[in-house]
Write an enzyme that holds these catalytic residues in place. Structure first.
Site, PDB file in Angstrom:
ATOM      1  CD  GLU A 208      41.790  53.876  38.505  1.00  0.00           C
ATOM      2  OE1 GLU A 208      42.180  52.966  39.106  1.00  0.00           O
ATOM      3  OE2 GLU A 208      41.077  53.675  37.358  1.00  0.00           O
ATOM      4  CB  SER A 376      43.327  45.091  38.338  1.00  0.00           C
ATOM      5  OG  SER A 376      44.322  45.279  37.162  1.00  0.00           O
ATOM      6  CG  HIS A 400      30.983  43.739  38.957  1.00  0.00           C
ATOM      7  ND1 HIS A 400      31.723  42.741  38.524  1.00  0.00           N
ATOM      8  CD2 HIS A 400      31.340  43.922  40.318  1.00  0.00           C
ATOM      9  CE1 HIS A 400      32.234  42.134  39.639  1.00  0.00           C
ATOM     10  NE2 HIS A 400      32.070  43.025  40.598  1.00  0.00           N
TER      11      HIS A 400
END
Lengths: 477, 137
Positions: A208, A376, A400
């Site tokens: 990302e 998410s 996590h």
């Protein structure tokens, strides 16, 4: 019917020892009422109780607020066993040994990058092998694979030249577990892994491109080299097929030796062996080797991301990317807690050591270990730092991620991938994911609320918030 | 009755539930379900390649089902194939033999890491074989 957890403080629930047959220790769950209700919907609590029955479990087992149903262990579970004779359970680490995340920070801001963002994400997608693709893989000779397995990132940086010495200080355990033994990794595991170094893989793995959106703690952010508006890159992947096969091999071996050790289990996937036994030692040596492969994998991907950044964004300003930290969330480590030598299993949980811990590099001695909690796809990622209090509460561990709340099928029933893709794009997020169905499976509503999860770990005193990251671009594995 | 499979809800992974009138049909159905997960809606443009014979061993019949799937997962990953043509010749208490042939897709819809022993079951109920296995995806 399983016993219900009792709330013992604002964000801690407990299933006391003795509440179910065979429990050696209590189970504690770090959650608020809302998250506890979500956790109780699947088999997580049952699985956490099962973990308390493992021989040699010590203190308590801990469920994180992102906990959800797994296989054997719940995802988001932490369990410590007393060495030397407490057990090690491959299912308590998982098939994806040393799945983890690493964060890179640039000196560039969105204004500097301007219209180059889409090109940057596109070029990352071309340079970073995902899923099944054959392109771009680093194919290793037997000798090179041995070195990766035994020496991990110091070999990748020192001999292959893919990174800097500063990187090594900013990787959990320096990117190398010394107990690794390549000979404990089967020929099958080697065959699966020989051409997978530098690949993202599938499932929920991703890369990302992000921006530091909010700074909660100026001093801690500065210590981590983070500032508002800055571009970051988060890489989430693990040890790929090599690690999967190491676990498969060990579960088979340990399942076959349970009777000899007199171990009875409520779930075969909890197959285990005393750490001191030949089976336990062999798995530990193989798991450490797979962990070294996992860190090396993220190191190669980091090198590729840096190369693309300098090529595409070099004209925008200083495009160098500095490693903030790399942390595992599927691993077993030998650690000292409460004066005891323990084998700490973290299955979907992140180490979160506080300031002053000798395991941390000098740079983070004063602030604590960086912890990354991705939400998410399309939602925020949090950067936190571990606290001294995490040692007492959770064997120095933290959550996590946001944690799944819905199965993949349930997510697909509620979300249409092409609609989600448009929504993400309308938020200015560049998405590289070949399949709309895969996109829907990882939709935000399939996950718990990451803001709530992070709030709970902060209130539980196991980590504190430093910054929040907003996604600009997602490359899904 | 032939053979059938369905995927049941599991928060993180995939639970595969199988039924068949014979063990051989059930194991072949498990292989077909695995191929379905791997390929999903992806078009397959190649035809099945060369047939290969497999022999798998395990401690017991339930573990044999997991081992069979793990064998297919290993071969898929290392040969870049998905096995769509499966002929299970014999399933014994501890071993099985099969002949398989695979297609070579450009990509995979879902990568399967392993078949687990979690909640693994294989039993004969009223003359029909039924099984459940959780796959790590």
């Amino acid at each position: 019917m399983d016993p219900l957890p009792v709330q013992i403080s604002e964000v801690v629930y407990e299933i006391p020892k003795g509440a179910a047959p065979g429990m050696h220790v209590p189970a504690r769950i770090i959650a608020d009422r809302e998250l506890m209700a979500q956790i109780a919907r699947d088999q997580s609590l049952h699985q956490l109780i099962n973990v308390t029955t493992l021989p040699g479990t010590w203190g308590r087992v801990v469920g994180m607020p992102d906990m959800h149903e797994g296989y054997g262990f719940p995802v988001g579970g932490v369990a410590a066993t007393l060495t030397p004779d407490g057990v090690i359970s491959p299912g308590g680490i998982g098939f994806d040994i040393n799945c983890g995340v690493r964060l890179l920070a640039s000196r560039l801001t969105r204004a500097q990058i301007g219209g180059q963002l889409e090109t940057f994400v596109h070029e990352l997608s071309r340079s970073i092998p995902t899923g099944y693709g054959r392109h771009g893989r680093l194919s290793l000779s037997d000798q090179e694979l041995d070195r990766v397995l035994s020496d991990g990132c110091p070999y990748v940086v020192g001999t292959l030249g893919l990174g800097t010495q500063e990187d090594l200080e900013r990787i959990e355990s320096g990117g190398r577990l010394a107990a690794a033994d390549p000979s404990a990794v089967s020929a099958r595991a080697r065959e699966r892994g020989h051409d997978q170094l530098g690949t993202l893989g599938g499932g929920n793995h991703f890369l990302e491109v992000q921006e530091v959106e909010t700074v909660f703690d100026d001093k801690a952010a500065a210590a981590l080299g983070l500032f508002a508006g800055q571009m970051t890159i988060l890489i989430h992947t693990g040890s790929r097929g090599l690690g999967h096969q190491v676990c498969t091999d060990a579960v088979r071996t340990m399942d076959a030796s349970l009777e000899r050790f007199g171990i009875e289990l409520p779930d075969r996937q909890l197959a285990c062996a005393p750490l001191s036994s030949p089976e336990g030692q062999s798995y530990f040596a193989g798991m450490c080797a797979a962990a070294n492969f996992g860190w090396s994998n993220r190191q190669v991907l980091c090198h590729r991301a840096r190369t693309v950044a300098e090529r595409i964004l070099g004209g925008c300003g200083d495009a160098r990317m500095e490693l903030v930290y790399d942390v595992a969330h599927n691993i077993a480590k030998l650690e000292e807690h409460a004066g005891r030598r323990l084998c700490v299993h973290r299955k979907g949980a992140t180490r979160a050591f506080g300031p002053g811990n000798p395991e941390l590099p000098a740079r983070y001695q004063g602030v604590g270990q960086p912890v990354f909690v991705p939400g998410s796809m399309g939602t925020r990622t949090f950067v936190l730092v571990g606290t001294a209090g995490s040692d007492e509460v959770s064997f120095g561990s933290c959550c996590h991620g946001a944690g799944r709340a819905l199965s993949r099928h349930a997510a697909k029933r509620r979300v249409e991938g092409h609609v989600l893709r448009k929504e993400l794009e309308s938020q200015g997020i560049v998405v590289r994911c070949p399949s709309n169905a895969e996109l829907a499976e990882e939709a935000p509503l399939a996950y718990k609320d990451v803001e709530r999860v992070v709030d709970v770990v902060a209130r539980a005193g196991i980590a504190r918030k430093v910054v929040r990251l907003r996604p600009w671009g997602v490359l899904k594995g | 009755m032939g053979a059938d499979h369905r995927f049941e809800e599991h928060t993180g992974e995939v639970r595969l539930v199988l039924s068949a009138s014979t063990l051989e049909e059930l194991f072949a159905e498990a292989g077909r379900a695995l191929a379905e997960i791997m390929l999903g809606e992806l078009p397959v443009t190649t035809s099945a390649g060369r047939e290969q014979r497999l022999s798998v061993q395990a401690r017991d019949r339930a573990a044999l089902l997991a081992e069979w799937l793990n064998e297919l997962i290993f071969l898929s990953e290392t040969s870049k194939q998905v096995f769509t043509r499966l002929h299970v010749e014999r399933v014994g208490p501890n071993e099985m033999q099969a002949a398989v042939a695979g297609v070579s897709p450009d990509g995979l819809r879902t990568q399967v890491k392993a078949a687990t022993l979690h909640g693994l079951s294989l039993e004969n109920r009223g003359g029909a074989w039924q099984a459940s296995v959780v796959l790590d995806v």
